[in-house]
Enzyme design. Structure first.
Site, PDB file in Angstrom:
ATOM      1  N   HIS A   1       0.618  -0.030 -10.313  1.00  0.00           N
ATOM      2  CA  HIS A   1      -0.732  -1.106  -9.642  1.00  0.00           C
ATOM      3  C   HIS A   1      -0.905  -2.238 -10.357  1.00  0.00           C
ATOM      4  CE1 HIS A   1      -3.375  -0.708  -5.916  1.00  0.00           C
ATOM      5  NE2 HIS A   1      -3.040  -2.047  -6.389  1.00  0.00           N
TER       6      HIS A   1
ATOM      7  N   ARG B   1       1.017  -1.102   0.099  1.00  0.00           N
ATOM      8  CA  ARG B   1      -0.154   0.023  -0.091  1.00  0.00           C
ATOM      9  C   ARG B   1       0.842   1.142   0.067  1.00  0.00           C
ATOM     10  NH1 ARG B   1      -3.300  -2.620  -1.903  1.00  0.00           N
ATOM     11  NH2 ARG B   1      -5.420  -3.336  -1.124  1.00  0.00           N
TER      12      ARG B   1
END
Length: 310
Positions: A273, A225
């Site tokens: 991502h 994250r």
């Protein structure tokens, strides 16, 4: 009995799941009606990924669970209207995708591939890398993904250590826990992988203090994250040579703004991502399995602990 499943996810996901998920449910012996517009009072289960059209779960009085398609739940867990049981996604596709990404970038750093791929001066530097067993790799976070990746690296011969909040045991992996354990694993990790969830306790975990504990010239891989890392502290650690390079797949704002300093820092690799994506086929099997368990009165798999944040 037909079960009504509400598919509440970004519109682009519907085409990938509208046929695959009912087939998985049928294979599990479930009779389901999957729709994007079922009346709230008729919904038995909500299949969910963060989207712009769903913020109030209170009308779903009949729903037995909200089944997330994402591994991370930080965007939904604080929603006070969500009183139904919440599960996160853990499936073979996520595990294998994360393993492939991490193994690839660990190998890249271990073998020093960048120097050979980008060698405009045609330098002949015949320095062989150490063997994998002499390379210390650390993984912060030993949940489903972290444990799977730690085991994969161990099987390749790396000297792997892992850290988690609570004591865990993993074959072939040295494990640490707690604050003392965090300091210990930081001090030994030449390559460090971040796979922690985003919680108030982990935000900015990688501050200047944490970077200072790493061996000089350490490499960072963050497919966890974005909020785990203090961006300014990372840039300072790179400038000081404390960190030699960082590969980042997650960011505080996504897509990463084009004027963000990470783009222009040559010692940072930005990936969009892509470390691990929920695959409709394997995710649908997990959703179907959880619905079948719920209907049989069995505990849900991957139930979120709201007090812990994941």
């Amino acid at each position: 009995m037909t079960l009504n499943l509400l598919f509440s996810a970004p519109e682009g996901r519907w085409a990938s799941y509208r046929n695959v998920l009912p087939r998985a449910c049928d294979a599990a012996g479930l009779d389901v009606n999957l729709s994007r517009d079922t009346a709230p009072g008729d919904v038995d289960y909500v299949v969910y990924a963060p989207n712009d059209t769903m913020s109030d779960f209170a009308p779903f009085t009949r729903a037995k669970a909200v089944l997330s398609l994402w591994a991370g739940v930080e965007k939904i867990i604080s929603n006070e209207t969500l009183t139904q049981p919440l599960t996160r996604m853990v499936d073979p596709g996520l595990r294998e995708g994360m393993r492939d990404y991490i193994v690839g970038h660990v190998m890249r750093y271990h073998l020093g591939m960048d120097a050979h791929i980008n060698n405009p001066d045609r330098l002949w530097v015949a320095d062989a890398p150490p063997l994998a067993r002499h390379r210390r790799v650390g993984i912060l976070g030993l949940g489903e993904l972290g444990a799977f990746c730690a085991s994969a690296l161990s099987e390749l011969g790396f000297d792997v250590a892992g850290w988690s909040r609570r004591e865990k045991t993993l074959t072939g992996v040295t494990t640490y826990a707690g604050e003392d354990g965090l300091r210990e694993i930081l001090s030994r990790s030449e390559i460090l992988v971040l796979l922690l969830p985003s919680t108030p306790q982990t935000e900015n975990l990688f501050s200047a203090e944490a970077f200072a504990r790493l061996p000089r010239g350490a490499r960072i891989i963050n497919p966890g994250r974005g909020a785990l890392i203090d961006d300014d502290a990372l840039l300072a650690a790179l400038a000081a040579g404390r960190v030699a390079h960082a590969t980042l797949d997650v960011f505080r704002q996504e897509p990463l703004p084009r004027d963000h300093p990470f783009w222009s820092e040559p010692r940072i690799t930005v990936t969009p991502h892509i470390a691990s994506e929920t695959r409709p086929e394997t995710a649908s099997e997990v959703i179907a399995q959880n619905i079948k368990r719920s209907e049989a009165g069995e505990p849900l798999l991957y139930l979120v602990d709201r007090s812990a944040g994941y």
